[in-house]
Design a protein around this motif. Structure first.
Motif, PDB file in Angstrom:
ATOM      1  N   PRO A   1     -30.273 -54.210 -21.544  1.00 51.42           N
ATOM      2  CA  PRO A   1     -30.456 -55.365 -21.170  1.00 51.42           C
ATOM      3  C   PRO A   1     -31.927 -55.591 -20.308  1.00 51.42           C
ATOM      4  O   PRO A   1     -32.354 -56.513 -20.115  1.00 51.42           O
ATOM      5  N   MET A   2     -32.293 -54.406 -20.286  1.00 50.91           N
ATOM      6  CA  MET A   2     -33.750 -54.348 -19.559  1.00 50.91           C
ATOM      7  C   MET A   2     -35.027 -54.908 -20.615  1.00 50.91           C
ATOM      8  O   MET A   2     -35.739 -55.484 -20.189  1.00 50.91           O
TER       9      MET A   2
ATOM     10  N   VAL B   1     -18.437 -35.316 -22.101  1.00 51.56           N
ATOM     11  CA  VAL B   1     -18.915 -36.067 -20.772  1.00 51.56           C
ATOM     12  C   VAL B   1     -20.532 -36.316 -20.867  1.00 51.56           C
ATOM     13  O   VAL B   1     -20.870 -37.629 -20.481  1.00 51.56           O
ATOM     14  N   LEU B   2     -21.354 -35.431 -21.347  1.00 50.54           N
ATOM     15  CA  LEU B   2     -22.606 -35.891 -21.399  1.00 50.54           C
ATOM     16  C   LEU B   2     -22.927 -37.048 -22.384  1.00 50.54           C
ATOM     17  O   LEU B   2     -23.613 -37.939 -22.423  1.00 50.54           O
TER      18      LEU B   2
ATOM     19  N   LEU C   1     -32.842 -40.412 -15.272  1.00 53.34           N
ATOM     20  CA  LEU C   1     -32.253 -39.815 -16.530  1.00 53.34           C
ATOM     21  C   LEU C   1     -32.831 -38.404 -16.844  1.00 53.34           C
ATOM     22  O   LEU C   1     -32.091 -37.240 -17.029  1.00 53.34           O
ATOM     23  N   ILE C   2     -34.126 -38.153 -16.815  1.00 44.11           N
ATOM     24  CA  ILE C   2     -34.955 -37.147 -16.930  1.00 44.11           C
ATOM     25  C   ILE C   2     -34.713 -35.845 -15.971  1.00 44.11           C
ATOM     26  O   ILE C   2     -34.334 -34.768 -16.337  1.00 44.11           O
ATOM     27  N   ALA C   3     -34.688 -36.247 -14.767  1.00 50.61           N
ATOM     28  CA  ALA C   3     -34.172 -35.351 -13.820  1.00 50.61           C
ATOM     29  C   ALA C   3     -32.862 -34.836 -13.894  1.00 50.61           C
ATOM     30  O   ALA C   3     -32.497 -33.737 -13.503  1.00 50.61           O
TER      31      ALA C   3
ATOM     32  N   GLU D   1     -25.857 -45.047 -20.112  1.00 54.39           N
ATOM     33  CA  GLU D   1     -27.205 -45.325 -19.814  1.00 54.39           C
ATOM     34  C   GLU D   1     -27.806 -46.193 -21.043  1.00 54.39           C
ATOM     35  O   GLU D   1     -28.412 -46.954 -20.525  1.00 54.39           O
ATOM     36  N   ILE D   2     -27.512 -46.162 -22.144  1.00 54.41           N
ATOM     37  CA  ILE D   2     -28.062 -46.694 -23.022  1.00 54.41           C
ATOM     38  C   ILE D   2     -27.482 -48.347 -23.015  1.00 54.41           C
ATOM     39  O   ILE D   2     -28.289 -49.290 -23.005  1.00 54.41           O
TER      40      ILE D   2
END
Length: 117
Positions: free
Chosen positions: A76-77, A62-63, A100-102, A70-71
């Motif tokens: 696109p950013m 799942v992770l 993401l870090i949180a 997320e990638i």
């Protein structure tokens, strides 16, 4: 409008007829202990044929899927860097990275990333 209603009604009737036909002709099998147990030379099995599934493998999968998504969101950013305002782009990237870090920190604190308990 009449054609759309007729098509929807016809498709619903076909679907209901298929469900009824499938339920009529489907074979009802009676499950008993002998048929549902694994065959082991005619004897009862010495141990369970079903191995317990470790939840850690599921959590890691799942992770992995979450980070893959997320990638897909981050890539696109990079393309939009040329056409967007620099301050807005940096704020968006920093906010997304902070989230993401949180999330990673939360998983780490809850012990989700510990392989052996």
């Amino acid at each position: 409008m009449l054609k759309v209603t007729f098509t929807a009604l016809l498709s619903m009737m076909i679907a209901i007829m298929l469900i009824i036909i499938c339920s009529i002709i489907s074979k009802k099998s009676i499950l008993d202990r002998e048929k549902s147990s694994p065959f082991e030379c005619g004897f009862d099995p010495k141990s369970s044929s079903r191995m317990p599934f470790s939840i850690q493998f599921f959590l890691i999968a799942v992770l992995f899927l979450i980070f893959d998504i997320e990638i897909v969101i981050i890539l696109p950013m990079v393309v939009t860097l040329k056409i967007s305002a620099t301050s807005t782009w940096i704020l968006t990237v920093m906010l997304f990275t902070f989230i993401l870090i949180a999330g990673l920190f939360h998983e780490w604190n809850n012990g989700m990333l510990e392989w052996a308990n």
